[in-house]
Design a protein around this motif. Structure first.
Motif, short mmCIF file in Angstrom:
data_model
loop_
_atom_site.label_atom_id
_atom_site.label_comp_id
_atom_site.label_asym_id
_atom_site.label_seq_id
_atom_site.Cartn_x
_atom_site.Cartn_y
_atom_site.Cartn_z
N GLU A 1 0.75 -1.20 -0.24
CA GLU A 1 0.07 -0.15 0.01
C GLU A 1 0.81 1.51 0.02
O GLU A 1 0.33 2.37 -0.08
CB GLU A 1 -0.86 0.09 1.25
N GLU A 2 2.24 1.07 0.12
CA GLU A 2 3.02 2.31 0.33
C GLU A 2 4.39 1.93 -0.36
O GLU A 2 4.82 0.75 -0.37
CB GLU A 2 3.19 2.96 1.49
N THR A 3 5.21 2.93 -0.80
CA THR A 3 6.52 2.52 -1.38
C THR A 3 7.22 1.60 -0.63
O THR A 3 7.99 0.45 -1.04
CB THR A 3 7.48 3.86 -1.59
N HIS B 1 1.14 -0.82 -6.13
CA HIS B 1 1.25 0.33 -5.37
C HIS B 1 0.68 1.54 -6.35
O HIS B 1 -0.21 2.25 -5.65
CB HIS B 1 2.51 0.66 -4.82
#
Length: 342
Positions: free
Chosen positions: A19-21, A60
């Protein structure tokens, strides 16, 4: 005597939200660490890392609720890394176009799909507009080498209860001549003790000779005494007669599914290892182009044939993954096993 051929042992090593880098790097590190444990060389391990980075980056950028599942696949002599990516994104309208290099529009997994396909030993994807996408990529130790087991006619996916490192559900598959035998165990509760019960069921199942489905369940019931016990089910698929003999003890869901129909199969009440007043098998027809599905109660029963994958052409692992995405809404261990008899 008919020799049994068991499918490779597949273990879902990690379910990793993307959900994020930072989550992309975690997925890459998990996959490359597994490759190293399985004896992959440095170059091949780096290729696995590159492919997983592409998969994770595109989840992502383009998906919602994206997850990467890192899996080990072990046969008698060989081992592979498998990565399954599942999302609830917008879906892909043109899969053939999405595989081409240079495609990077919203709704696709992005520019890395061509590279992923080239680096993987095998790679497949399914998608439905408005529902999401699932991709499975398997990596053998070298790019020009095929695993000993070839293409499987059945595959499963497991997901542990939130906060647990192990799943209390497990499955196994054996091919015995013209029969394909499926087994699932949902260990009571969750965590290591539930996993110990289901692991016992898998071990005993692998060691059993050819027996009717109801006799296999009786043997599993006896073997699970002294453990937490659990729900167990066996589906014996006759590939020539096109029938399924099913015996379930407890709340394992089971169905024969075609493109427009879901035929549920009956389990009887009880807990293997503890209580079994009646152990009974039932016979079902197996239409052409049908698949057989077993799942634990980590999935709701409220799913139908149109759950986001193509039953006719998609590999069983992708059917299982999309079914888990759509129906695995309960806060519990979850397991899905899908067989396409051929």
């Amino acid at each position: 005597m008919t020799t049994a051929t068991c499918l490779p042992l597949v273990r879902d090593e990690a379910w990793l939200p993307v959900e994020e880098t930072a989550h992309v790097g975690r997925a890459r590190r998990t996959a490359t660490a597994l490759a190293e444990r399985l004896g992959f060389g440095a170059t091949r391990t780096a290729e696995v890392g590159l492919a997983v980075t592409e998969i994770g980056s595109n989840l992502h950028k383009h998906a919602r609720q994206g997850v990467v599942v890192v899996r080990s696949v072990r046969g008698e002599r060989d081992a592979a890394v498998e990565v399954v990516a599942i999302d609830r994104g917008p879906g892909i309208g043109d899969l053939a176009l999405a595989w081409q290099d240079g495609q990077s529009t919203t709704g696709t997994l992005g520019v890395g799909l061509g590279a992923v396909a080239r680096l993987a030993t095998s790679c497949a994807m399914t998608s439905r507009l408005g529902m999401g996408t699932a991709l499975a990529a398997r990596f053998a130790p070298t790019t020009d080498w095929a695993p000993e087991w070839g293409e499987e006619s059945a595959a499963g996916v497991t997901r542990p209860f939130n906060g647990e490192d192990v799943c209390g559900d497990a499955y196994a598959v054996c091919r015995r001549g013209d029969r394909l035998v499926l087994m699932m165990c949902d260990g009571s509760g969750h965590g290591p003790l539930a996993a110990a019960a289901s692991d016992t069921a898998v071990r005993v199942f692998h060691d059993l000779p050819a027996l009717p489905a109801e006799e296999v369940v009786k043997r599993l019931h006896a073997a699970l005494r002294g453990t937490r016990g659990g729900a167990v089910a066996v589906a014996d698929v006759d590939l020539v007669a096109r029938t399924v003999r099913f015996c379930g003890l407890g709340n394992i869901g089971a169905a024969v599914v075609t493109g427009d129909r879901k035929q549920g199969m009956i389990s009887v009440p009880g807990v293997a290892g503890h209580q079994a007043r009646t152990i009974r098998a039932f016979d079902y027809a197996l239409p052409d182009r049908a698949v057989v599905v077993l799942h634990s109660d980590g999935l709701t029963e409220r799913w139908g044939p149109d759950h986001g994958s193509d039953l006719v052409v998609d590999p069983p692992v992708l059917i299982a993954a999309t079914l888990l995405r759509e129906a695995g809404v309960r806060k519990d261990d979850a397991c899905v096993l899908v067989a396409r008899p051929t």
